[in-house]
Write a protein that holds these residues in place. Structure first.
Motif, PDB file in Angstrom:
ATOM      1  N   GLY B  25       1.188  -1.091   0.196  1.00  0.00           N
ATOM      2  CA  GLY B  25      -0.108   0.329  -0.332  1.00  0.00           C
ATOM      3  C   GLY B  25       0.762   1.709  -0.227  1.00  0.00           C
ATOM      4  N   SER B  26       1.757   1.779   0.681  1.00  0.00           N
ATOM      5  CA  SER B  26       2.486   2.419   1.102  1.00  0.00           C
ATOM      6  C   SER B  26       3.870   2.719  -0.639  1.00  0.00           C
ATOM      7  CB  SER B  26       3.487   2.292   2.350  1.00  0.00           C
ATOM      8  OG  SER B  26       4.705   1.648   2.008  1.00  0.00           O
ATOM      9  N   LEU B  27       4.431   1.578  -0.556  1.00  0.00           N
ATOM     10  CA  LEU B  27       4.461   1.737  -2.566  1.00  0.00           C
ATOM     11  C   LEU B  27       3.342   1.914  -3.375  1.00  0.00           C
ATOM     12  CD1 LEU B  27       7.361   0.514  -2.472  1.00  0.00           C
ATOM     13  CD2 LEU B  27       6.492  -1.130  -3.666  1.00  0.00           C
ATOM     14  N   ILE B  50       9.280   5.066 -11.975  1.00  0.00           N
ATOM     15  CA  ILE B  50       8.127   4.666 -11.319  1.00  0.00           C
ATOM     16  C   ILE B  50       7.548   3.568 -12.343  1.00  0.00           C
ATOM     17  CG2 ILE B  50       5.402   5.350 -12.215  1.00  0.00           C
ATOM     18  CD1 ILE B  50       6.882   8.107 -12.397  1.00  0.00           C
ATOM     19  N   VAL B  51       8.542   3.308 -13.542  1.00  0.00           N
ATOM     20  CA  VAL B  51       7.951   1.860 -14.434  1.00  0.00           C
ATOM     21  C   VAL B  51       8.123   0.709 -13.525  1.00  0.00           C
ATOM     22  CG1 VAL B  51       8.210   0.137 -16.013  1.00  0.00           C
ATOM     23  CG2 VAL B  51       8.141   2.511 -16.549  1.00  0.00           C
ATOM     24  N   GLU B  52       9.495   1.251 -12.775  1.00  0.00           N
ATOM     25  CA  GLU B  52      10.743  -0.209 -12.114  1.00  0.00           C
ATOM     26  C   GLU B  52       9.490   0.085 -10.724  1.00  0.00           C
ATOM     27  OE1 GLU B  52      12.496  -2.025 -12.526  1.00  0.00           O
ATOM     28  OE2 GLU B  52      12.256  -1.075 -14.820  1.00  0.00           O
ATOM     29  N   SER B  53       9.066   0.950  -9.898  1.00  0.00           N
ATOM     30  CA  SER B  53       8.039   0.834  -8.787  1.00  0.00           C
ATOM     31  C   SER B  53       6.870  -0.243  -9.494  1.00  0.00           C
ATOM     32  CB  SER B  53       8.778   1.901  -7.460  1.00  0.00           C
ATOM     33  OG  SER B  53       7.651   2.319  -7.837  1.00  0.00           O
ATOM     34  N   ASN B  58       3.330  -5.493  -8.705  1.00  0.00           N
ATOM     35  CA  ASN B  58       3.345  -6.707  -8.778  1.00  0.00           C
ATOM     36  C   ASN B  58       4.051  -7.761  -8.116  1.00  0.00           C
ATOM     37  OD1 ASN B  58       2.129  -4.797 -11.066  1.00  0.00           O
ATOM     38  ND2 ASN B  58       3.544  -5.326 -12.836  1.00  0.00           N
ATOM     39  N   LYS B  59       5.277  -7.928  -7.810  1.00  0.00           N
ATOM     40  CA  LYS B  59       5.594  -8.400  -7.360  1.00  0.00           C
ATOM     41  C   LYS B  59       5.252  -9.269  -6.395  1.00  0.00           C
ATOM     42  CE  LYS B  59      10.361  -8.821  -9.065  1.00  0.00           C
ATOM     43  NZ  LYS B  59      10.892  -8.320  -9.267  1.00  0.00           N
ATOM     44  N   PHE B  60       4.765  -7.684  -5.142  1.00  0.00           N
ATOM     45  CA  PHE B  60       4.007  -7.688  -4.371  1.00  0.00           C
ATOM     46  C   PHE B  60       2.801  -9.030  -4.267  1.00  0.00           C
ATOM     47  CE2 PHE B  60       6.647  -5.187  -1.831  1.00  0.00           C
ATOM     48  CZ  PHE B  60       6.278  -5.531  -0.318  1.00  0.00           C
ATOM     49  N   ARG B  61       1.984  -8.307  -5.017  1.00  0.00           N
ATOM     50  CA  ARG B  61       0.630  -9.128  -5.671  1.00  0.00           C
ATOM     51  C   ARG B  61       0.360 -10.425  -6.061  1.00  0.00           C
ATOM     52  NH1 ARG B  61      -3.558  -8.982  -9.654  1.00  0.00           N
ATOM     53  NH2 ARG B  61      -5.083 -10.970  -8.759  1.00  0.00           N
ATOM     54  N   ALA B  62       1.579 -10.782  -6.716  1.00  0.00           N
ATOM     55  CA  ALA B  62       2.096 -12.127  -6.726  1.00  0.00           C
ATOM     56  C   ALA B  62       2.396 -12.801  -5.480  1.00  0.00           C
ATOM     57  CB  ALA B  62       3.327 -12.007  -7.705  1.00  0.00           C
ATOM     58  N   SER B  63       3.388 -12.271  -4.208  1.00  0.00           N
ATOM     59  CA  SER B  63       3.753 -12.718  -3.816  1.00  0.00           C
ATOM     60  C   SER B  63       2.474 -13.519  -2.487  1.00  0.00           C
ATOM     61  CB  SER B  63       5.029 -11.907  -2.927  1.00  0.00           C
ATOM     62  OG  SER B  63       4.570 -12.391  -1.666  1.00  0.00           O
ATOM     63  N   LEU B  95      -5.128  -2.919  -5.409  1.00  0.00           N
ATOM     64  CA  LEU B  95      -3.481  -2.152  -5.281  1.00  0.00           C
ATOM     65  C   LEU B  95      -2.636  -2.458  -6.568  1.00  0.00           C
ATOM     66  CD1 LEU B  95      -2.447  -2.735  -1.241  1.00  0.00           C
ATOM     67  CD2 LEU B  95      -3.583  -0.523  -2.251  1.00  0.00           C
ATOM     68  N   GLU B  96      -2.672  -2.840  -6.982  1.00  0.00           N
ATOM     69  CA  GLU B  96      -2.113  -3.370  -7.991  1.00  0.00           C
ATOM     70  C   GLU B  96      -2.393  -2.101  -9.322  1.00  0.00           C
ATOM     71  OE1 GLU B  96      -1.864  -7.683  -9.689  1.00  0.00           O
ATOM     72  OE2 GLU B  96      -0.864  -7.274 -11.783  1.00  0.00           O
ATOM     73  N   ARG B  97      -3.853  -2.710  -9.490  1.00  0.00           N
ATOM     74  CA  ARG B  97      -4.511  -2.049 -10.620  1.00  0.00           C
ATOM     75  C   ARG B  97      -4.349  -0.215 -10.789  1.00  0.00           C
ATOM     76  NH1 ARG B  97      -4.751  -2.963 -14.745  1.00  0.00           N
ATOM     77  NH2 ARG B  97      -6.822  -1.987 -15.131  1.00  0.00           N
ATOM     78  N   ILE B  98      -4.388  -0.190  -9.048  1.00  0.00           N
ATOM     79  CA  ILE B  98      -3.594   1.607  -9.096  1.00  0.00           C
ATOM     80  C   ILE B  98      -2.568   1.746  -9.396  1.00  0.00           C
ATOM     81  CG2 ILE B  98      -3.499   3.405  -7.325  1.00  0.00           C
ATOM     82  CD1 ILE B  98      -6.152   2.027  -5.265  1.00  0.00           C
ATOM     83  N   GLY B  99      -1.504   1.093  -8.851  1.00  0.00           N
ATOM     84  CA  GLY B  99      -0.245   1.104  -9.395  1.00  0.00           C
ATOM     85  C   GLY B  99       0.150   0.995 -10.917  1.00  0.00           C
ATOM     86  N   ASP B 100      -1.050  -0.441 -11.458  1.00  0.00           N
ATOM     87  CA  ASP B 100      -1.266   0.186 -13.632  1.00  0.00           C
ATOM     88  C   ASP B 100      -1.183   1.404 -13.493  1.00  0.00           C
ATOM     89  OD1 ASP B 100       0.322  -2.819 -13.061  1.00  0.00           O
ATOM     90  OD2 ASP B 100      -1.755  -3.963 -13.561  1.00  0.00           O
ATOM     91  N   LEU B 101      -2.552   1.778 -12.702  1.00  0.00           N
ATOM     92  CA  LEU B 101      -3.224   3.232 -13.825  1.00  0.00           C
ATOM     93  C   LEU B 101      -1.799   4.353 -14.005  1.00  0.00           C
ATOM     94  CD1 LEU B 101      -6.614   2.550 -12.465  1.00  0.00           C
ATOM     95  CD2 LEU B 101      -5.710   2.465 -14.556  1.00  0.00           C
ATOM     96  N   ALA B 102      -2.047   4.347 -11.979  1.00  0.00           N
ATOM     97  CA  ALA B 102      -0.561   5.462 -11.749  1.00  0.00           C
ATOM     98  C   ALA B 102       0.487   4.979 -12.851  1.00  0.00           C
ATOM     99  CB  ALA B 102      -0.407   5.381 -10.800  1.00  0.00           C
TER     100      ALA B 102
END
Ligand SMILES: Nc1ncnc2c1ncn2[C@@H]1O[C@H](COP(=O)(O)OP(=O)(O)O)[C@@H](O)[C@H]1O
Ligand SMILES: [Mg+2]
Lengths: 258, 223
Positions: B25-27, B50-53, B58-63, B95-102
């Motif tokens: 979440g904080s990421l 940004i692309v890196e983070s 995504n890795k968090f989501r999988a884990s 959270l993963e989707r929010i990351g994708d959109l950002a």
């Protein structure tokens, strides 16, 4: 979830207190058990589940120091009223125990015993039919039909338990009480009993005491949680395992206290 | 989170999952902030970071998915523990989707001119971004503190995000109306506004799942 819309209370417990000598084992138990449903009773050892179960067929009567007050109604009739025929009551309310306890007799005689003493069968042919039907209902017939004269004690644990269920069924009960019926069984034998319980509920009202939360969740429609002789919470099984109302229930089913 | 399962390792597993969501979440919150900064300052250099983070998220989501599966298999969780497992699964997905959109938004600035974008338009976009950032912070706080009040506030705030999106879109259309040459830029900026609104929807869903985790119910939609 399949819910029976017009539920009918088969058993009603009203203000039931039970004492063993001076020690109170149940405190003011009020609950309803619905017809053609499976009701699970859960709670830590010694909380009074078996004691409550035995109130429903007056099995506690045989324990000298046991005193019961309050009422248990079956079909609206208080079974603790004076003059109740206890033998007739136990015909109506069968029981299956934790450890399978077949008589040291043949498979056939294990089933035939009850109908014989209760005078249910008129002749040998009727008795044969009862034995066959009971074993079929208990999902045991195919496994034992060719060896009905062999001793019941020679069967596997799971088969013995189904034999005991067949024995309970043989005298046409309306209610079947089961006290931890699977605790001595392996997962496959347990699955067979659970499947059986599921198929029996259309004909009988079933109350099962179990130590397995997963089993309560799988087989029952309603679950009651007992703690130190009190009924803490009773509700739809689904509700109990997703979002119980009582903190103590939650702590128990999630493994937060024992 | 309440502790003391009889089995200590069960507590540990739940803690690890809880902490993973907090970190993820904080990421995501930082990513959203970086993405808004990139947009409002036209900082194209920050995009690769940004692309890196986003990849990390995504890795968090999988884990987290993996850990929840293990938890279900090992513990057969019920009641509050079951709700934690289910809502965590959904929250990590949002959270993963929010990351994708950002991330997508940050990439949209690459073809844009560095300076001559109208400040009113960037301002309205900044205001929208700020509202979404405020919303995600509150949403993550509601999870961390297990606060139904905060969760409800997030759901309520979504209306404001929707209003700010309309304003931002109108500014972009005005920009487009001034000069048809702006078509490509404007299209990108429309996507940025719309993506922020979508991020707001995911944040709202997170809050709804937090509410469910705590209460076993979803908040009533009082429209
Ligand atoms: N026959 C008995 N004589 C005396 N006390 C008993 C008897 N049966 C049960 N109790 C007591 O009553 C309480 C409830 O026991 P029980 O109904 O067997 O609990 P559970 O089935 O939930 O483990 C316990 O404290 C137990 O020791
Ligand atoms: Mg017992």
């Amino acid at each position: 979830m399949e819910l029976n819309m017009n539920r009918e209370a088969k058993v009603i417990s009203k203000n039931v207190d039970v004492f063993y000598g001076n020690k109170q084992a149940l405190f003011d138990i009020n609950l309803e058990i619905f017809k053609n449903e499976v009701t699970a009773l859960i709670g830590p050892s010694g909380c009074g589940k078996s004691t409550f179960l035995r109130c429903i067929n007056r099995m506690n009567d045989v324990i000298d120091i046991c005193k019961i007050s309050g009422e248990i109604e079956i079909d609206g009739f208080n079974i603790y009223k004076q003059g109740v025929d206890v033998v007739r009551l136990r015909e109506k309310v069968g029981m299956v125990f934790q450890k399978p306890n077949p008589f040291p007799k043949s498979i056939y005689d294990n089933i035939a015993y009850g109908p014989n003493i209760h005078g249910i069968a008129q002749n040998k042919q009727e008795l044969d039919e009862i034995v066959e039907n009971s074993l079929k209902k208990a999902a045991l017939w195919n496994e034992v039909k060719d060896r009905l004269n062999e001793p019941g004690t020679g069967l596997s644990g799971g088969q013995q338990q189904r034999l005991c269920i067949a024995r309970a069924i043989s005298i046409n009960p309306e209610i079947i009480l089961m006290d931890e019926p699977c605790s001595a069984l392996d997962p496959i034998a347990t699955a067979k009993i659970e499947e059986l319980i599921d198929s029996l509920k259309s004909s009988y009202t079933i109350v099962i005491v179990t130590h397995s939360m997963a089993q309560a969740a799988r087989v029952s429609q309603r679950t009651g949680f007992f703690h130190l002789g009190k009924l803490i919470e009773m509700d739809e099984t689904d509700k109990i395992f997703k979002n119980p109302n009582n903190k103590m229930t939650q702590d128990y089913i999630t493994g937060r206290f024992g | 989170m309440s502790d003391d399962h009889i089995v200590k390792s069960y507590d540990e597993e739940l803690h690890i999952i809880n902490d993973a969501i907090v970190q993820m979440g904080s990421l995501t919150e930082s990513l959203l902030e970086d993405s808004m900064n990139a947009i409002t300052k036209m900082d194209k250099d920050s995009v690769s970071k940004i692309v890196e983070s986003d990849k990390k998220i995504n890795k968090f989501r999988a884990s987290i998915d993996e850990q929840i599966m293990t938890l279900l298999v090992k513990r057969s969780p019920v009641a509050i523990d079951l709700r934690l497992a289910i809502s965590t699964l959904k929250i990590s997905q949002d959270l993963e989707r929010i990351g994708d959109l950002a991330k997508g938004n940050a990439k949209k600035i690459l073809p844009l001119p560095e300076d001559d974008l109208p400040p009113e338009m960037l301002n309205s976009m900044r205001r929208l971004g700020e509202a979404v950032q405020k919303q995600i912070k509150l949403s993550l706080d509601s999870y961390l503190e297990r606060s139904t009040e905060k969760a409800i506030q997030v759901v309520k705030d979504d209306e404001q995000v929707n209003d700010l999106t309309k304003i931002s879109i109108k500014e972009v259309l005005d920009f487009l109306a001034k000069d048809k040459k702006n078509l490509e830029f404007a299209t990108n900026l429309l996507f940025v506004s719309k993506n922020l609104e979508r991020a707001g929807d995911h944040i709202t869903r997170i809050a709804e799942n937090v509410y469910y985790l705590i209460s076993g119910d979803y908040p009533k939609k009082n429209k």
